[in-house]
Design an enzyme around this catalytic site. Structure first.
Site, PDB file in Angstrom:
ATOM      1  N   ARG A  70      -1.846   2.505 -24.929  1.00 10.05           N
ATOM      2  CA  ARG A  70      -2.334   2.960 -26.240  1.00 10.05           C
ATOM      3  C   ARG A  70      -1.222   3.542 -27.111  1.00 10.05           C
ATOM      4  O   ARG A  70      -1.383   3.651 -28.298  1.00 10.05           O
ATOM      5  CB  ARG A  70      -3.406   4.019 -26.020  1.00 10.05           C
ATOM      6  CG  ARG A  70      -4.811   3.446 -26.100  1.00 10.05           C
ATOM      7  CD  ARG A  70      -5.812   4.564 -26.187  1.00 10.05           C
ATOM      8  NE  ARG A  70      -5.596   5.489 -25.094  1.00 10.05           N
ATOM      9  CZ  ARG A  70      -6.444   5.659 -24.073  1.00 10.05           C
ATOM     10  NH1 ARG A  70      -7.564   4.984 -24.038  1.00 10.05           N
ATOM     11  NH2 ARG A  70      -6.204   6.518 -23.105  1.00 10.05           N
ATOM     12  N   HIS A 208       0.384  -1.172  -0.325  1.00 10.96           N
ATOM     13  CA  HIS A 208       1.847  -1.070  -0.246  1.00 10.96           C
ATOM     14  C   HIS A 208       2.354  -0.878   1.185  1.00 10.96           C
ATOM     15  O   HIS A 208       3.520  -1.107   1.475  1.00 10.96           O
ATOM     16  CB  HIS A 208       2.394  -0.005  -1.208  1.00 10.96           C
ATOM     17  CG  HIS A 208       2.251   1.406  -0.723  1.00 10.96           C
ATOM     18  ND1 HIS A 208       1.084   2.099  -0.821  1.00 10.96           N
ATOM     19  CD2 HIS A 208       3.135   2.254  -0.158  1.00 10.96           C
ATOM     20  CE1 HIS A 208       1.254   3.319  -0.334  1.00 10.96           C
ATOM     21  NE2 HIS A 208       2.495   3.445   0.079  1.00 10.96           N
ATOM     22  N   GLU A 246       0.546  13.512   6.130  1.00 12.38           N
ATOM     23  CA  GLU A 246       1.372  13.893   4.982  1.00 12.38           C
ATOM     24  C   GLU A 246       1.424  15.401   4.890  1.00 12.38           C
ATOM     25  O   GLU A 246       0.445  16.079   5.215  1.00 12.38           O
ATOM     26  CB  GLU A 246       0.785  13.308   3.699  1.00 12.38           C
ATOM     27  CG  GLU A 246       0.874  11.806   3.637  1.00 12.38           C
ATOM     28  CD  GLU A 246       0.305  11.279   2.325  1.00 12.38           C
ATOM     29  OE1 GLU A 246       1.092  10.959   1.438  1.00 12.38           O
ATOM     30  OE2 GLU A 246      -0.928  11.223   2.204  1.00 12.38           O
ATOM     31  N   ASP A 265      -9.293   6.696   0.621  1.00 11.08           N
ATOM     32  CA  ASP A 265      -7.953   6.596   0.040  1.00 11.08           C
ATOM     33  C   ASP A 265      -6.998   5.840   0.963  1.00 11.08           C
ATOM     34  O   ASP A 265      -6.182   5.040   0.494  1.00 11.08           O
ATOM     35  CB  ASP A 265      -7.419   8.017  -0.222  1.00 11.08           C
ATOM     36  CG  ASP A 265      -6.029   8.028  -0.835  1.00 11.08           C
ATOM     37  OD1 ASP A 265      -5.757   7.163  -1.697  1.00 11.08           O
ATOM     38  OD2 ASP A 265      -5.210   8.905  -0.475  1.00 11.08           O
ATOM     39  N   HIS A 270      -4.773   1.114   4.158  1.00 16.43           N
ATOM     40  CA  HIS A 270      -3.527   1.128   4.942  1.00 16.43           C
ATOM     41  C   HIS A 270      -3.776   1.117   6.458  1.00 16.43           C
ATOM     42  O   HIS A 270      -3.193   0.322   7.185  1.00 16.43           O
ATOM     43  CB  HIS A 270      -2.692   2.368   4.608  1.00 16.43           C
ATOM     44  CG  HIS A 270      -2.413   2.551   3.142  1.00 16.43           C
ATOM     45  ND1 HIS A 270      -2.250   1.496   2.273  1.00 16.43           N
ATOM     46  CD2 HIS A 270      -2.247   3.671   2.388  1.00 16.43           C
ATOM     47  CE1 HIS A 270      -2.002   1.972   1.052  1.00 16.43           C
ATOM     48  NE2 HIS A 270      -1.997   3.286   1.100  1.00 16.43           N
TER      49      HIS A 270
HETATM   50  C1  BG6 Z   1      -1.309   6.037  -1.331  1.00 18.38           C
HETATM   51  C2  BG6 Z   1      -2.360   7.096  -1.293  1.00 18.38           C
HETATM   52  O1  BG6 Z   1      -1.879   4.771  -1.168  1.00 18.38           O
HETATM   53  O2  BG6 Z   1      -0.353   6.258  -0.304  1.00 18.38           O
HETATM   54  C3  BG6 Z   1      -1.747   8.472  -1.369  1.00 18.38           C
HETATM   55  O3  BG6 Z   1      -3.258   6.929  -2.382  1.00 18.38           O
HETATM   56  C4  BG6 Z   1      -0.648   8.646  -0.357  1.00 18.38           C
HETATM   57  O4  BG6 Z   1      -2.742   9.479  -1.223  1.00 18.38           O
HETATM   58  C5  BG6 Z   1       0.334   7.480  -0.423  1.00 18.38           C
HETATM   59  O5  BG6 Z   1       0.018   9.866  -0.623  1.00 18.38           O
HETATM   60  C6  BG6 Z   1       1.353   7.577   0.696  1.00 18.38           C
HETATM   61  O6  BG6 Z   1       2.274   6.532   0.600  1.00 18.38           O
HETATM   62  P1  BG6 Z   1       3.637   6.595   1.423  1.00 18.38           P
HETATM   63  O7  BG6 Z   1       4.276   5.275   1.171  1.00 18.38           O
HETATM   64  O8  BG6 Z   1       4.409   7.763   0.899  1.00 18.38           O
HETATM   65  O9  BG6 Z   1       3.260   6.801   2.857  1.00 18.38           O
END
Ligand code: BG6
Length: 520
Positions: A70, A208, A246, A265, A270
């Site tokens: 935007r 990812h 984490e 999440d 993952h």
């Molecule tokens: C994301 C989550 O997909 O992965 C986050 O939404 C998380 O909550 C993150 O912190 C962690 O990614 P990585 O690559 O740092 O382990």
């Protein structure tokens, strides 16, 4: 070499083809449009990854990057935003020449997701780039936006002609970030909305974790070696623990996280993917289809272990200490409802009903504000059927374990018993370590570099397909429903102190079968 190969045609075996291993393919001419270009993901991951790819010579010289948002920015303002993001977050050093060439292809389109005129301007910009920079009519649309806007943007891309799949020699792909739905039903309806516009072969769903080097090494470890396969089953493995811990809290992420929670999440995507790669059979080839088929087979055979009240656990971090500093609990984090029941820790136990895995629980856990940041997959082996050592001399031995250290300190650890030097036959556990950092000179690319390159190449192996996403929700949904029922009866996630290793209920969950969580 060209990156214009359609997804179906890229059935190669990257473990077998030495040319592929040594020389990464270069993306063909194309443009990438980022929707949500002002967001954190774009700044911290996408823009730096694009620069890193350019720096490594993996983008075509005619590559173009278009920002859509935007803001009332000119192309130069956008270029400055990318420049700052690159300076802060890129992996490779800044080189003026690389930057200049890349920045010539930057464009910004100011617009709204629901406004036809904005898409007309986007189309005009892309056609201009095709004509002047040679992007060849190949366009990737990266939706780094809230999922609620996916249907609208897909529909507008369709009505503006940008999603058309029938232009000879050209491709149009969409890249989607999670969360992909919040349960099975919503994922199915989202899949159908997206697939009305983009066929499944043009949808690249980002998880990812699949772009991480160590996750891909799981395939090499399992299928390029003879050593591990014979013990990779219920004859030898007692259970598997997949941990994504984490130390960070959720300050600043309430908008996304409150109402979502740890299981949606991270576990649904993952950790389920890590489980599928750990448990799957050897694919007949490393073609995307063969790989997906094996993952789908595992996920189809997986379910949560009952009763759910004993085999799942959830928690919410309370105030505590992290790295020597006091930190607040979730309910005091800015933006979170003071009565939030979003879990910041979740653990589940899965059973995989196949000949290979029947009877071997797969424990998946994740949490914020835990003792340290670590992601690992640990295969914990059964105890020897007989121990010929004096009990007093072997008190310090646990179960053998093979641990794939996804991050940090990427590598593999093998834990086994060894004799302590000396006159006595004393036995104790030791670790044997393989570390990426010391074994190889090359630095691993960032997950987003690998995944963005694969999108531009049309290489779909590392992107979960509809079926995988839906099956993962099917597995997880009963736990979510159970927690929702508990909440309706006044229940809530169990508090755990920040800096610890999660709620007591998670320890009890394993203790019931005489097991315990690893303390990485
Ligand atoms: C994301 C989550 O997909 O992965 C986050 O939404 C998380 O909550 C993150 O912190 C962690 O990614 P990585 O690559 O740092 O382990």
């Amino acid at each position: 070499m060209s990156g214009t190969t359609p997804p179906q045609a890229s059935a190669r075996n990257p473990l077998r083809d030495p040319a592929d291993k040594r020389m990464p393919r270069i993306a063909g001419p194309c443009a990438m449009v980022i929707f949500g270009v002002t967001g954190d993901l774009a700044r911290k991951k996408l823009m730096p990854a694009i620069y890193d790819l350019a720096h490594r010579g993996l983008l075509s010289p005619s590559f173009a990057l278009v920002g859509f948002a935007r803001r009332d920015w000119a192309d130069e303002d956008f270029a400055q935003v990318v420049r700052d993001a690159v300076a802060q977050h890129s992996r490779t050093p800044f080189e003026q020449q690389v930057w200049d060439r890349l920045a010539e292809g930057f464009r910004f389109v100011s617009g709204n997701f629901d406004d036809d005129a904005s898409y007309a301007r986007l189309a005009e910009t892309l056609h201009g780039l095709d004509a002047t920079r040679g992007t060849g009519g190949n366009h990737a649309f990266y939706l780094s936006i809230p999922p609620a806007s996916f249907p609208l943007v897909c529909e507008k891309l369709s009505s503006s002609g940008l999603a058309a799949q029938d232009k000879p020699g050209c491709w149009s792909r969409v890249v989607i970030e999670k969360p992909f739905g919040h349960d099975l039903a919503s994922a199915e309806s989202l899949n159908s909305v997206v697939n009305d516009v983009f066929p499944e072969s043009s949808v690249f769903r980002i998880d990812h974790y699949l772009g991480k080097e160590t996750v891909q090494n799981l395939l090499a470890l399992r299928f390029a070696n003879e050593l591990f396969e014979p013990v990779w089953n219920s004859n030898y493995v007692d259970h598997v623990q997949i941990t994504m811990a984490e130390d960070i809290g959720l300050g600043g992420r309430a908008g996304y996280y409150d109402g979502i929670g740890a299981a949606r999440d991270v576990i649904q995507n993952h950790l389920m993917q890590l489980m599928a790669l750990t448990a799957m059979e050897e694919p007949v080839s490393f073609s995307p289809r063969a790989l997906q088929m094996e993952k789908i087979k595992v996920l189809s055979a997986t379910q949560l272990i009952e009763p759910l009240s004993e085999n799942t656990a959830r928690g919410q971090y309370a105030a505590g200490w992290q790295g020597g500093t006091p930190v607040v609990g979730l309910l005091d984090e800015q933006g979170f409802s003071p009565t939030s029941t979003s879990e910041t820790y979740a653990a589940i136990a899965c059973e995989i009903n196949t000949r290979r895995w029947a009877g071997v629980p797969f424990y998946l856990r994740t949490g914020k504000r835990l003792g340290r940041r670590v992601t690992e997959i640990a295969l914990v082996f059964k105890r020897p059927p007989h121990m010929p050592f004096d009990a007093a001399m072997s008190t310090d031995i646990g179960q053998n374990a093979l641990v794939i250290r996804v991050q940090p300190e990427e590598g593999i650890t093998l834990r086994f018993a060894s004799k302590v030097p000396g006159h006595l036959m004393e036995v104790r556990d030791v670790n044997m370590d393989f570390s990426y950092g010391t074994a190889f000179a090359e630095e691993s690319p960032e997950a987003y570099e690998r995944l963005i390159l694969d999108v531009l190449l049309g290489e779909p192996s590392l992107f979960p397909v509809n079926k995988e996403v839906e099956l993962s929700w099917r597995i997880l949904d009963p736990a979510l429903e159970n927690w929702a029922r508990e909440d309706a009866d006044g229940g809530r996630p169990q508090p755990y102190p920040a800096g610890g290793w999660g709620p007591e209920s998670a320890d009890e969950m394993l203790a019931r079968t005489g097991r315990q969580w690893r303390r990485p």
